[in-house]
Design an enzyme around this catalytic site. Sequence first.
Site, PDB file in Angstrom:
ATOM      1  N   SER A   1       0.711  -1.160   0.088  1.00 35.62           N
ATOM      2  CA  SER A   1       0.093   0.067  -0.079  1.00 35.62           C
ATOM      3  C   SER A   1       1.005   1.295  -0.146  1.00 35.62           C
ATOM      4  O   SER A   1       0.381   2.261  -0.149  1.00 35.62           O
ATOM      5  CB  SER A   1      -1.088  -0.049   1.197  1.00 35.62           C
ATOM      6  N   HIS A   2       2.226   1.082   0.299  1.00 35.84           N
ATOM      7  CA  HIS A   2       2.955   2.194   0.186  1.00 35.84           C
ATOM      8  C   HIS A   2       4.351   2.090  -0.385  1.00 35.84           C
ATOM      9  O   HIS A   2       5.413   2.717  -0.288  1.00 35.84           O
ATOM     10  CB  HIS A   2       3.159   2.583   1.771  1.00 35.84           C
TER      11      HIS A   2
ATOM     12  N   ASP B   1      -4.901   0.817   1.217  1.00 36.21           N
ATOM     13  CA  ASP B   1      -5.467  -0.684   1.114  1.00 36.21           C
ATOM     14  C   ASP B   1      -7.065  -0.691   0.629  1.00 36.21           C
ATOM     15  O   ASP B   1      -7.594  -1.550  -0.099  1.00 36.21           O
ATOM     16  CB  ASP B   1      -5.390  -1.682   2.272  1.00 36.21           C
TER      17      ASP B   1
HETATM   18  N1  LIG Z   1       1.824   8.242   5.812  1.00 32.85           N
HETATM   19  C1  LIG Z   1       0.827   8.062   6.424  1.00 32.85           C
HETATM   20  O1  LIG Z   1      -0.086   9.259   6.527  1.00 32.85           O
HETATM   21  C2  LIG Z   1      -0.048   6.696   6.391  1.00 32.85           C
HETATM   22  C3  LIG Z   1       0.618   5.704   6.295  1.00 32.85           C
HETATM   23  N2  LIG Z   1       0.280   4.469   6.677  1.00 32.85           N
HETATM   24  C4  LIG Z   1       1.096   3.225   6.559  1.00 32.85           C
HETATM   25  O2  LIG Z   1       0.098   2.148   6.138  1.00 32.85           O
HETATM   26  C5  LIG Z   1       0.829   0.852   6.414  1.00 32.85           C
HETATM   27  C6  LIG Z   1      -0.351  -0.156   6.630  1.00 32.85           C
HETATM   28  O3  LIG Z   1      -0.943   0.117   7.881  1.00 32.85           O
HETATM   29  P1  LIG Z   1      -1.997  -0.896   8.581  1.00 32.85           P
HETATM   30  O4  LIG Z   1      -2.703  -1.505   7.319  1.00 32.85           O
HETATM   31  O5  LIG Z   1      -2.628  -0.443   9.705  1.00 32.85           O
HETATM   32  O6  LIG Z   1      -0.892  -2.095   8.903  1.00 32.85           O
HETATM   33  P2  LIG Z   1      -1.593  -3.707   9.302  1.00 32.85           P
HETATM   34  O7  LIG Z   1      -2.728  -3.896   9.836  1.00 32.85           O
HETATM   35  O8  LIG Z   1      -1.098  -4.396   7.872  1.00 32.85           O
HETATM   36  O9  LIG Z   1      -0.421  -4.093  10.245  1.00 32.85           O
HETATM   37  C7  LIG Z   1       0.103  -3.476  11.503  1.00 32.85           C
HETATM   38  C8  LIG Z   1       1.038  -3.961  12.358  1.00 32.85           C
HETATM   39  O10 LIG Z   1       0.791  -5.009  12.802  1.00 32.85           O
HETATM   40  C9  LIG Z   1       1.430  -6.159  12.361  1.00 32.85           C
HETATM   41  N3  LIG Z   1       0.569  -7.447  12.102  1.00 32.85           N
HETATM   42  C10 LIG Z   1      -0.567  -7.656  11.045  1.00 32.85           C
HETATM   43  N4  LIG Z   1      -0.846  -8.580  11.231  1.00 32.85           N
HETATM   44  C11 LIG Z   1      -0.585  -9.378  12.229  1.00 32.85           C
HETATM   45  C12 LIG Z   1      -0.554 -10.662  12.975  1.00 32.85           C
HETATM   46  N5  LIG Z   1      -1.645 -11.309  12.682  1.00 32.85           N
HETATM   47  N6  LIG Z   1       0.347 -10.765  13.926  1.00 32.85           N
HETATM   48  C13 LIG Z   1       1.093 -10.005  14.406  1.00 32.85           C
HETATM   49  N7  LIG Z   1       1.369  -8.962  14.011  1.00 32.85           N
HETATM   50  C14 LIG Z   1       0.557  -8.584  12.868  1.00 32.85           C
HETATM   51  C15 LIG Z   1       2.148  -5.730  11.079  1.00 32.85           C
HETATM   52  O11 LIG Z   1       3.363  -6.312  10.980  1.00 32.85           O
HETATM   53  P3  LIG Z   1       3.869  -6.743   9.308  1.00 32.85           P
HETATM   54  O12 LIG Z   1       4.365  -5.350   8.903  1.00 32.85           O
HETATM   55  O13 LIG Z   1       4.883  -7.811   9.671  1.00 32.85           O
HETATM   56  O14 LIG Z   1       2.692  -7.412   8.764  1.00 32.85           O
HETATM   57  C16 LIG Z   1       2.340  -4.250  11.326  1.00 32.85           C
HETATM   58  O15 LIG Z   1       3.450  -3.843  12.100  1.00 32.85           O
HETATM   59  C17 LIG Z   1       1.537   1.507   7.524  1.00 32.85           C
HETATM   60  O16 LIG Z   1       3.192   1.236   6.967  1.00 32.85           O
HETATM   61  C18 LIG Z   1       1.440   2.860   7.846  1.00 32.85           C
HETATM   62  O17 LIG Z   1       2.520   3.661   7.989  1.00 32.85           O
HETATM   63  C19 LIG Z   1      -1.025   4.304   7.064  1.00 32.85           C
HETATM   64  C20 LIG Z   1      -2.006   5.520   7.264  1.00 32.85           C
HETATM   65  C21 LIG Z   1      -1.309   6.947   6.913  1.00 32.85           C
HETATM   66  O1  LIG Z   2      -2.935   4.779   3.320  1.00 33.15           O
HETATM   67  C1  LIG Z   2      -3.249   5.750   3.934  1.00 33.15           C
HETATM   68  O2  LIG Z   2      -4.171   5.583   4.855  1.00 33.15           O
HETATM   69  C2  LIG Z   2      -2.436   6.897   3.708  1.00 33.15           C
HETATM   70  N1  LIG Z   2      -1.283   6.824   3.170  1.00 33.15           N
HETATM   71  C3  LIG Z   2      -0.357   7.867   2.860  1.00 33.15           C
HETATM   72  C4  LIG Z   2      -0.706   9.156   3.253  1.00 33.15           C
HETATM   73  C5  LIG Z   2      -2.500   9.412   3.245  1.00 33.15           C
HETATM   74  C6  LIG Z   2      -2.945   8.163   3.737  1.00 33.15           C
END
Ligand SMILES: NC(=O)C1=CN([C@@H]2O[C@H](COP(=O)(O)OP(=O)(O)OC[C@H]3O[C@@H](n4cnc5c(N)ncnc54)[C@H](OP(=O)(O)O)[C@@H]3O)[C@@H](O)[C@H]2O)C=CC1
Ligand SMILES: O=C(O)C1=NCCCC1
Length: 344
Positions: free
Chosen positions: A55-56, A196
């Site tokens: 996703s990133h 996502d």
């Molecule tokens: N720049 C921005 O403004 C934004 C960026 N993001 C990015 O989006 C990305 C995805 O976020 P999100 O969807 O919440 O992430 P996930 O829900 O995929 O994962 C969150 C964390 O939980 C861990 N994890 C997931 N499933 C399990 C499991 N079954 N058991 C143990 N640990 C688990 C992951 O480890 P692992 O990675 O090893 O799977 C990760 O560290 C992030 O990198 C975030 O920084 C999100 C919002 C805004």
């Molecule tokens: O996946 C997200 O949520 C975001 N990622 C990059 C910045 C905007 C929000």
Amino acid sequence: MSAQSSLIDHATALIGFDELVGLLHAVFVKHGTSPEAAAILAHNCASAERDGAHSHGIFRIPGYLSTLASGWVDGNATPVVTDVASGFVRVDACNGFAQPALAAARALLIEKARSAGIALLAIHNSHHFAALWPDVEPFAEEGLVALSVVNSMTCVVPHGADRPLFGTNPIAFAAPRADGAPIVFDLATSAIAHGDVQIAARKGERLPPGMGVDSLGQPTTDPKAVLEGGALLPFGGHKGSALSMMVELLAAALTGGNFSFEFNWADHPGARTPWTGQLLIVIDPSKTAGQSFAERSQELVRQMHAAGLRRLPGDRRHRTRAKSLQEGITVEAQALAQLRDWAL
Ligand SMILES: NC(=O)C1=CN([C@@H]2O[C@H](COP(=O)(O)OP(=O)(O)OC[C@H]3O[C@@H](n4cnc5c(N)ncnc54)[C@H](OP(=O)(O)O)[C@@H]3O)[C@@H](O)[C@H]2O)C=CC1
Ligand SMILES: O=C(O)C1=NCCCC1
């Protein structure tokens, strides 16, 4: 074919990490970022792709490029670092990307954390369009504990509210341990990351229940309904909502950045990056009393495994990283061809 739709194809290709970094560097420079910023963004984006953080990864490149083309972000910004106090560093990213701002302040931040035991970095006037773990993991690789938050754009309805206000507002944490890679987690405070939802919409997949609402505020599993006038929900109801509120306070109010609801990119068609703020707290655990922190964190991991835990946060990324470094990074062939075109 538009830049967005051109990244959807299912035939795959393999590319080495260094080659992908080089290709992305060329793409960023070609589309208006300085070579220095391009190097940082290319490494960040390739690292996400290498670790399976799709996703990133390169999925985000069309968004970076349309944002640069719109004039919303300054790809040539020179961050201004201010040494505010013994444990406080401030960076004005000058409407550039957040990662070059962090890079500009990193040495000073580490120096302060090592001398005072703790230091804070407040970045404002910045755009963060990436995963957050690449910002914290390197500190833990140097024996430090790091916590970071960043706020994104309004698309999350606070628990109990009627309309979106918060961003997807991730929290990332990294800590060293004695035997093995640092303990790292990185999670959006929304039930699902916005990226996502976009990926699900492109693939024609449904979302799990409880993640979003449509334009009428009704629960939906249709990602398009979420993206077209709908919104996301926080994870864990009032608990995730409280954490998201905290991120707004730390990443925006405390840094001098915008709240997720405060910027307006309406005059910049194609702009996708949130113009907000980011906070990092770095701790030197060598100041801890008693047994070393890394030994204690290793003991915690040992006990978690003994309790039956099979997967730590970060394990999936590390497995994917090892495979990518050994065999090459699997990317969609058409996306790779598109990157090569954009680099010309
Ligand atoms: N720049 C921005 O403004 C934004 C960026 N993001 C990015 O989006 C990305 C995805 O976020 P999100 O969807 O919440 O992430 P996930 O829900 O995929 O994962 C969150 C964390 O939980 C861990 N994890 C997931 N499933 C399990 C499991 N079954 N058991 C143990 N640990 C688990 C992951 O480890 P692992 O990675 O090893 O799977 C990760 O560290 C992030 O990198 C975030 O920084 C999100 C919002 C805004
Ligand atoms: O996946 C997200 O949520 C975001 N990622 C990059 C910045 C905007 C929000």
